[in-house]
Every structure is written in structure tokens, then in C-alpha cells.
Design a protein around this motif. Structure first.
Motif, PDB file in Angstrom:
ATOM      1  N   ASN A 182      30.253  37.243  30.839  1.00  0.00           N
ATOM      2  CA  ASN A 182      29.895  36.862  32.203  1.00  0.00           C
ATOM      3  C   ASN A 182      30.702  35.652  32.676  1.00  0.00           C
ATOM      4  N   ARG A 183      30.927  34.683  31.799  1.00  0.00           N
ATOM      5  CA  ARG A 183      31.732  33.512  32.179  1.00  0.00           C
ATOM      6  C   ARG A 183      33.156  33.926  32.540  1.00  0.00           C
ATOM      7  N   VAL A 184      33.722  34.826  31.741  1.00  0.00           N
ATOM      8  CA  VAL A 184      35.097  35.272  31.995  1.00  0.00           C
ATOM      9  C   VAL A 184      35.176  36.049  33.311  1.00  0.00           C
ATOM     10  N   LEU A 185      34.232  36.961  33.534  1.00  0.00           N
ATOM     11  CA  LEU A 185      34.252  37.746  34.766  1.00  0.00           C
ATOM     12  C   LEU A 185      34.079  36.852  35.989  1.00  0.00           C
ATOM     13  N   GLN A 186      33.207  35.873  35.894  1.00  0.00           N
ATOM     14  CA  GLN A 186      33.017  34.957  37.017  1.00  0.00           C
ATOM     15  C   GLN A 186      34.283  34.161  37.294  1.00  0.00           C
ATOM     16  N   LEU A 187      35.002  33.760  36.230  1.00  0.00           N
ATOM     17  CA  LEU A 187      36.267  33.052  36.409  1.00  0.00           C
ATOM     18  C   LEU A 187      37.288  33.936  37.107  1.00  0.00           C
ATOM     19  N   ILE A 188      37.406  35.186  36.682  1.00  0.00           N
ATOM     20  CA  ILE A 188      38.352  36.120  37.305  1.00  0.00           C
ATOM     21  C   ILE A 188      38.030  36.291  38.787  1.00  0.00           C
ATOM     22  N   HIS A 189      36.782  36.544  39.092  1.00  0.00           N
ATOM     23  CA  HIS A 189      36.383  36.780  40.486  1.00  0.00           C
ATOM     24  C   HIS A 189      36.603  35.525  41.330  1.00  0.00           C
ATOM     25  N   ARG A 190      36.284  34.371  40.767  1.00  0.00           N
ATOM     26  CA  ARG A 190      36.448  33.121  41.515  1.00  0.00           C
ATOM     27  C   ARG A 190      37.914  32.872  41.840  1.00  0.00           C
ATOM     28  N   ARG A 191      38.783  33.087  40.867  1.00  0.00           N
ATOM     29  CA  ARG A 191      40.207  32.859  41.083  1.00  0.00           C
ATOM     30  C   ARG A 191      40.795  33.834  42.101  1.00  0.00           C
ATOM     31  N   LEU A 192      40.427  35.085  42.007  1.00  0.00           N
ATOM     32  CA  LEU A 192      40.944  36.057  42.966  1.00  0.00           C
ATOM     33  C   LEU A 192      40.439  35.770  44.376  1.00  0.00           C
ATOM     34  N   ALA A 193      39.196  35.317  44.477  1.00  0.00           N
ATOM     35  CA  ALA A 193      38.666  34.948  45.791  1.00  0.00           C
ATOM     36  C   ALA A 193      39.440  33.780  46.391  1.00  0.00           C
ATOM     37  N   GLN A 194      39.955  32.917  45.537  1.00  0.00           N
ATOM     38  CA  GLN A 194      40.745  31.760  45.983  1.00  0.00           C
ATOM     39  C   GLN A 194      42.218  32.114  46.184  1.00  0.00           C
ATOM     40  N   GLY A 195      42.593  33.357  45.848  1.00  0.00           N
ATOM     41  CA  GLY A 195      43.985  33.766  45.962  1.00  0.00           C
ATOM     42  C   GLY A 195      44.870  33.159  44.894  1.00  0.00           C
ATOM     43  N   ARG A 196      44.290  32.798  43.767  1.00  0.00           N
ATOM     44  CA  ARG A 196      45.043  32.164  42.684  1.00  0.00           C
ATOM     45  C   ARG A 196      45.124  33.108  41.481  1.00  0.00           C
ATOM     46  N   PRO A 197      46.260  33.131  40.788  1.00  0.00           N
ATOM     47  CA  PRO A 197      46.395  33.997  39.610  1.00  0.00           C
ATOM     48  C   PRO A 197      45.508  33.504  38.473  1.00  0.00           C
ATOM     49  N   ILE A 198      45.202  34.409  37.552  1.00  0.00           N
ATOM     50  CA  ILE A 198      44.391  34.050  36.393  1.00  0.00           C
ATOM     51  C   ILE A 198      45.138  34.503  35.146  1.00  0.00           C
ATOM     52  N   PRO A 199      45.883  33.603  34.499  1.00  0.00           N
ATOM     53  CA  PRO A 199      46.623  33.975  33.290  1.00  0.00           C
ATOM     54  C   PRO A 199      45.684  34.378  32.162  1.00  0.00           C
ATOM     55  N   LEU A 200      46.141  35.279  31.323  1.00  0.00           N
ATOM     56  CA  LEU A 200      45.338  35.720  30.192  1.00  0.00           C
ATOM     57  C   LEU A 200      44.960  34.536  29.309  1.00  0.00           C
ATOM     58  N   ALA A 201      45.878  33.591  29.124  1.00  0.00           N
ATOM     59  CA  ALA A 201      45.606  32.444  28.258  1.00  0.00           C
ATOM     60  C   ALA A 201      44.436  31.621  28.780  1.00  0.00           C
ATOM     61  N   GLU A 202      44.328  31.493  30.085  1.00  0.00           N
ATOM     62  CA  GLU A 202      43.224  30.710  30.659  1.00  0.00           C
ATOM     63  C   GLU A 202      41.895  31.442  30.500  1.00  0.00           C
ATOM     64  N   ALA A 203      41.908  32.766  30.693  1.00  0.00           N
ATOM     65  CA  ALA A 203      40.695  33.553  30.484  1.00  0.00           C
ATOM     66  C   ALA A 203      40.271  33.488  29.019  1.00  0.00           C
TER      67      ALA A 203
END
Length: 293
Positions: A182-203
Motif C-alpha cells: 500500500n505504501r508503494v502504490l500510494q507513492l506511485i499514485h502521488r508521483r503520477l498525480a504530481q506529474g513526476r517520474p517514479i524511479p524503480l530505485a525510489e519505489a
């Protein structure tokens, strides 16, 4: 596979739950519960996650899922236009809420079959939804035995309407919640909503795993590679925007997180089996048909 487990508690004197949710956005963790769920989107739009399916949704969307089907609805704050922008009605009921004997009767054979099909999630197209929604609205006004009878009538009506499965496979989740996912999915959704990429390393760091271990964990948990999940989420957002707006395709592509138009066109063609322009035009033909009818 682990997801957040939601406990459903009917009110006093009730055997199932009805929920009317009005809020600026519709968002929840990726979760499961043993109950079947019928969800109607009265207003709002975003991305719908049912099993391994990721699709855009908009007003009028009607979906039935079986018990323990992982699901999640996501809308973005940037799309919301006010405190009541998102309106959703949900009915949650145990598969045997009316007793197993009733569903074994020949008169309810079609309903029992539909509830079995709902293990993959079922989407009812616009024409089907329009026929069923008046009964759904009536259900929210009823009390006592009439409330139960209306739900049975609604399920019987749905069992006779066209529908299509959503998830390609039946996912059997574990009961224990996976807060890390859930933490990872929320991070992905938050970043995409902000128009920012989400590198695999950060996830991976969010999950407290190495990138290699995270890749294995994410694929085991979602049945998708990390990059495929992110791409499908971006495509879902783009598809919804193409369907409901006349904005330039290149603008939608960049806003959805694609760095160049050719990559977006190629990914969209592979996913939807048509170009973004053809996808948009298909919705224009539907609108013209309804205008003429």
C-alpha cells in the motif's frame, strides 16, 4: 498476495451495506473483503483497478466484483472541481446474504452464475447501467424487507444484462494485509498525480528492499512488472482524458507522464489495439449515436 483487509459491518436489522460517498475525490487503499460489491460512479472520473485490470472510469460506470477480489478506485485532486465532485454509491453483500438455498433454486440460476463470474470483476456497459441504475437508486430509499427484495430484483435484472469480465485471472489474495504494498502504490499514485517520474530505485527504497528484490516482490504481489504497472496507470489516465476532452493528444501524453509523443502512441496502440486518435473518435461516434436516438 496480500492486500489491506476491510471489515464490513451491516447496521442493526440489516443483512447488507449501502454506502453513498460524496467527497472532493475518491481514493482508497488497494483492498479486499469477503463481500461482493456493486459500485456505481454517479460523478467523477479516474482509474479503476480490479484484479489485474487497470482501466479508466467516468460517470455512469457500473462494476460488480465477487468476494475477495482486490480492487481500488483512484481520482486525482487536480481533477476535482469542488467538495462534491466525486459521488459514488456502493452496495456490499455477502455471497450468501439471502441464504445459499435461494441461489440454488432454478429461478436464481442466472444470478448464481453471475456472482460466480464476478470473481474476475464484471463491467456493465452504458446501456446495461442505464437499465439497472433506477433499481439501484430505489434500493437506497427502501427499508426493511423491501430493501432486501429490491436488492434481489436488482441482481436478477443485472443477471440478464450484457457484461464483460475485467480481470484476466482470478487472484487469490492472502488474508493478511500488506502495508508495504500500500505504501508503494500510494507513492506511485502521488508521483503520477504530481506529474513526476517514479524511479524503480525510489519505489524499492519505500518498500525497504533492494531494486532486485523489490522487482521480484512487486511482480509476485501484483502479477505485473513495476514498469508495466506504471505504464498501464499512465495509459489509463490518458485514455480517460481522450474520451472526455478535446485537448491536444500531445498535451495529454505529456501530462500523463510520457516523455515523448511517439512512445505514447506506440504504448497506447499496444495496449488498446488502436491509436489515441481512433480511441477518441470511437467515443465521438457513441455520443453522436445517443444524440440521434
Amino acid at each position: 498476495m496480500k492486500f489491506h483487509f476491510e471489515t464490513i459491518l451491516p447496521g442493526p436489522g440489516e443483512s447488507f451495506v449501502t454506502e453513498e460517498m460524496v467527497a472532493p475525490t475518491l481514493d482508497c487503499v488497494y483492498h479486499i473483503h469477503p463481500e461482493c460489491e456493486l459500485t456505481w460512479i454517479e460523478s467523477g472520473f479516474g482509474s479503476r483497478f480490479i484484479g489485474d485490470s487497470i482501466e479508466p472510469f467516468s460517470a455512469g460506470d457500473l462494476v460488480l466484483i465477487g468476494g475477495s477480489v482486490p480492487h481500488h478506485y483512484l481520482t486525482l485532486e487536480s481533477d476535482s472541481t469542488g467538495p462534491e465532485w466525486s459521488r459514488t454509491r456502493v452496495v456490499k453483500f455477502a455471497p450468501a446474504f439471502c441464504g445459499r438455498t435461494l441461489l440454488e433454486l432454478p429461478e436464481f440460476e442466472a444470478v448464481a452464475r453471475m456472482l460466480q463470474e464476478a470473481a474476475r470483476g464484471l463491467h456493465f456497459p452504458e446501456e446495461s447501467a442505464r437499465e439497472a441504475v433506477p433499481l439501484l437508486q430505489k434500493l437506497f430509499r427502501e427499508h426493511g424487507a423491501r430493501r432486501l427484495l429490491t436488492l434481489l430484483e436488482l441482481l436478477e435484472r443485472l443477471s440478464r444484462l450484457p457484461r464483460r469480465p475485467l480481470s484476466g485471472t482470478v487472484i487469490e489474495p492472502e488474508a493478511a494485509p500488506d502495508e508495504r504494498l500500500n505504501r508503494v502504490l500510494q507513492l506511485i499514485h502521488r508521483r503520477l498525480a504530481q506529474g513526476r517520474p517514479i524511479p524503480l530505485a525510489e519505489a524499492a527504497a519505500e518498500a525497504c528492499l533492494t531494486p532486485t528484490a523489490f522487482s521480484r516482490y512487486f511482480r509476485r504481489a501484483t502479477r505485473k512488472r513495476f514498469i508495466d504497472y506504471v505504464t498501464e496507470l499512465k495509459l489509463s489516465r490518458a485514455a480517460g482524458e481522450l474520451a472526455r476532452s478535446d485537448r491536444p493528444i500531445v498535451e495529454i501524453a505529456f501530462e500523463s507522464g510520457f516523455s515523448n509523443l511517439s512512445n505514447f502512441n506506440r504504448q497506447f496502440q499496444n495496449s488498446r489495439k488502436m491509436t489515441p486518435r481512433a480511441y477518441r473518435n470511437s467515443f465521438r461516434r457513441i455520443d453522436l449515436h445517443h444524440a440521434d436516438s
